[in-house]
Design a protein around this motif. Structure first.
Motif, mmCIF file in Angstrom:
data_model
loop_
_atom_site.group_PDB
_atom_site.id
_atom_site.type_symbol
_atom_site.label_atom_id
_atom_site.label_comp_id
_atom_site.label_asym_id
_atom_site.label_seq_id
_atom_site.Cartn_x
_atom_site.Cartn_y
_atom_site.Cartn_z
ATOM 1 N N ARG A 101 -9.887 -27.576 -12.063
ATOM 2 C CA ARG A 101 -9.194 -26.339 -12.002
ATOM 3 C C ARG A 101 -10.040 -25.424 -10.753
ATOM 4 N N PHE A 102 -9.122 -24.754 -10.020
ATOM 5 C CA PHE A 102 -9.761 -23.719 -9.115
ATOM 6 C C PHE A 102 -9.251 -22.441 -9.485
ATOM 7 N N TYR A 103 -9.986 -21.461 -9.618
ATOM 8 C CA TYR A 103 -9.615 -20.061 -9.878
ATOM 9 C C TYR A 103 -10.334 -19.452 -8.625
ATOM 10 N N ASP A 104 -9.145 -19.092 -7.778
ATOM 11 C CA ASP A 104 -9.556 -18.347 -6.363
ATOM 12 C C ASP A 104 -9.312 -16.782 -6.528
ATOM 13 N N THR A 105 -10.247 -16.025 -5.969
ATOM 14 C CA THR A 105 -10.149 -14.834 -5.695
ATOM 15 C C THR A 105 -10.354 -14.299 -4.139
ATOM 16 N N LEU A 106 -9.413 -13.870 -3.455
ATOM 17 C CA LEU A 106 -9.516 -13.452 -2.227
ATOM 18 C C LEU A 106 -9.525 -11.947 -2.074
ATOM 19 N N THR A 107 -10.587 -11.629 -1.256
ATOM 20 C CA THR A 107 -11.081 -10.098 -1.062
ATOM 21 C C THR A 107 -11.094 -9.734 0.362
ATOM 22 N N LEU A 108 -10.130 -8.658 0.506
ATOM 23 C CA LEU A 108 -9.838 -8.212 1.827
ATOM 24 C C LEU A 108 -10.825 -7.110 2.222
ATOM 25 N N SER A 109 -11.716 -7.117 3.419
ATOM 26 C CA SER A 109 -12.762 -6.297 3.752
ATOM 27 C C SER A 109 -11.865 -4.998 4.011
ATOM 28 N N GLU A 110 -12.839 -3.879 3.865
ATOM 29 C CA GLU A 110 -12.264 -2.548 4.143
ATOM 30 C C GLU A 110 -11.487 -2.363 5.657
ATOM 31 N N ASP A 111 -12.445 -3.017 6.708
ATOM 32 C CA ASP A 111 -11.810 -2.951 7.955
ATOM 33 C C ASP A 111 -10.477 -3.982 8.345
ATOM 34 N N GLY A 112 -10.109 -4.841 7.335
ATOM 35 C CA GLY A 112 -8.973 -6.096 7.209
ATOM 36 C C GLY A 112 -9.329 -7.120 8.250
ATOM 37 N N ALA B 1 -5.138 3.845 1.331
ATOM 38 C CA ALA B 1 -5.206 2.529 0.479
ATOM 39 C C ALA B 1 -4.167 1.528 0.812
ATOM 40 N N LEU B 2 -3.058 2.196 0.840
ATOM 41 C CA LEU B 2 -1.712 1.093 1.235
ATOM 42 C C LEU B 2 -2.002 0.512 2.625
ATOM 43 N N ALA B 3 -3.003 0.921 3.747
ATOM 44 C CA ALA B 3 -3.088 0.160 5.080
ATOM 45 C C ALA B 3 -4.043 -0.643 4.736
ATOM 46 N N ASN B 4 -4.843 -0.816 3.654
ATOM 47 C CA ASN B 4 -5.883 -1.747 3.324
ATOM 48 C C ASN B 4 -5.367 -2.955 2.390
ATOM 49 N N ASP B 5 -4.084 -2.868 2.154
ATOM 50 C CA ASP B 5 -3.416 -3.874 1.232
ATOM 51 C C ASP B 5 -3.505 -5.386 1.692
ATOM 52 N N LEU B 6 -3.688 -6.417 1.085
ATOM 53 C CA LEU B 6 -3.588 -7.619 1.477
ATOM 54 C C LEU B 6 -2.014 -8.138 1.594
ATOM 55 N N ARG B 7 -1.906 -8.488 2.578
ATOM 56 C CA ARG B 7 -0.495 -9.541 3.099
ATOM 57 C C ARG B 7 -1.090 -10.577 3.547
ATOM 58 N N LEU B 8 -0.803 -11.665 2.763
ATOM 59 C CA LEU B 8 -1.014 -13.104 3.325
ATOM 60 C C LEU B 8 -0.640 -13.598 4.485
ATOM 61 N N GLU B 9 0.822 -13.284 4.865
ATOM 62 C CA GLU B 9 1.578 -13.370 5.924
ATOM 63 C C GLU B 9 1.141 -12.874 7.296
ATOM 64 N N GLU B 10 0.317 -11.480 6.844
ATOM 65 C CA GLU B 10 -0.060 -10.749 8.153
ATOM 66 C C GLU B 10 -1.587 -11.374 8.443
ATOM 67 N N PHE B 11 -2.504 -11.387 7.389
ATOM 68 C CA PHE B 11 -3.644 -11.872 7.783
ATOM 69 C C PHE B 11 -3.799 -13.191 8.366
ATOM 70 N N PHE B 12 -3.146 -14.186 7.720
ATOM 71 C CA PHE B 12 -3.149 -15.511 8.194
ATOM 72 C C PHE B 12 -1.957 -15.933 9.403
ATOM 73 N N ALA B 13 -1.366 -14.676 9.855
ATOM 74 C CA ALA B 13 -0.378 -15.376 10.883
ATOM 75 C C ALA B 13 -1.189 -15.664 12.344
ATOM 76 N N GLY B 14 -0.760 -16.805 13.048
ATOM 77 C CA GLY B 14 -1.579 -17.379 14.125
ATOM 78 C C GLY B 14 -2.757 -18.128 13.805
#
Length: 166
Positions: free
Chosen positions: A130-141, A20-33
């Motif tokens: 007003r924007f209410y955003d929800t970001l959901t990371l897929s299982e494969d990341g 479960a921890l391996a699939n946690d969302l980290r903005l700085e990792e997903f959006f790097a580059g």
């Protein structure tokens, strides 16, 4: 032998947690580059506007600078830049040139939640939403889906959906 059994049992119990921890969302990792995305903005009247995005993210150890280059289906282009500063393990503050004030981003497991206000018609007449955003990371990341509900006063007036791909 019982010590070995206890150690193996403990390890076995931790396996689902580490997965479960391996699939946690980290903005700085997903959006790097470089990241690409497609999206739509749909109003309650049925008007729909599609767009593509190219994002360029840079993490300096505390702040993620995320430049978004939009190309709309009618040929119009726009650029916005988010700056997300990490203020806790799962918490960021965010600013963007068209956002009023700053937003607080909370990350819980594979999702991020945040709320912000935008003036759609900058100038003497305000058109605040007003924007209410929800970001959901897929299982494969590899995919992150942003669903944003847009309100004017107490009324929902639009919805945006953006799919980011790595």
């Amino acid at each position: 032998m019982s010590v070995l059994r206890a150690a193996l049992a403990s390890l076995f119990l931790l396996l689902p947690l580490s997965s479960a921890l391996a699939n946690d969302l980290r903005l700085e990792e997903f959006f790097a580059g470089r990241t690409t995305a497609t999206g739509t903005f749909t109003t309650i009247t049925g008007f729909e506007r599609s767009f593509t995005l190219t994002l360029h993210g840079q993490w300096d150890g505390r702040t993620l600078t995320l430049r978004e280059d939009f190309v709309y289906d009618d040929g119009e282009t726009d650029t916005k830049t988010w700056r997300f500063t990490q203020v806790g393990w799962n918490t960021y503050t965010g600013t963007r040139e068209d956002v009023i004030g700053e937003t607080l981003v909370s990350v819980i497991n594979n999702r991020a939640f945040f709320y912000y206000r935008v003036d759609l018609d900058p100038g003497p007449a305000e058109n605040l939403v007003r924007f209410y955003d929800t970001l959901t990371l897929s299982e494969d990341g590899r995919t992150l889906v942003n669903t944003a509900n847009v309100f004017k006063g107490p009324l929902p007036v639009a919805r945006a959906k953006v799919t980011f791909k790595r």
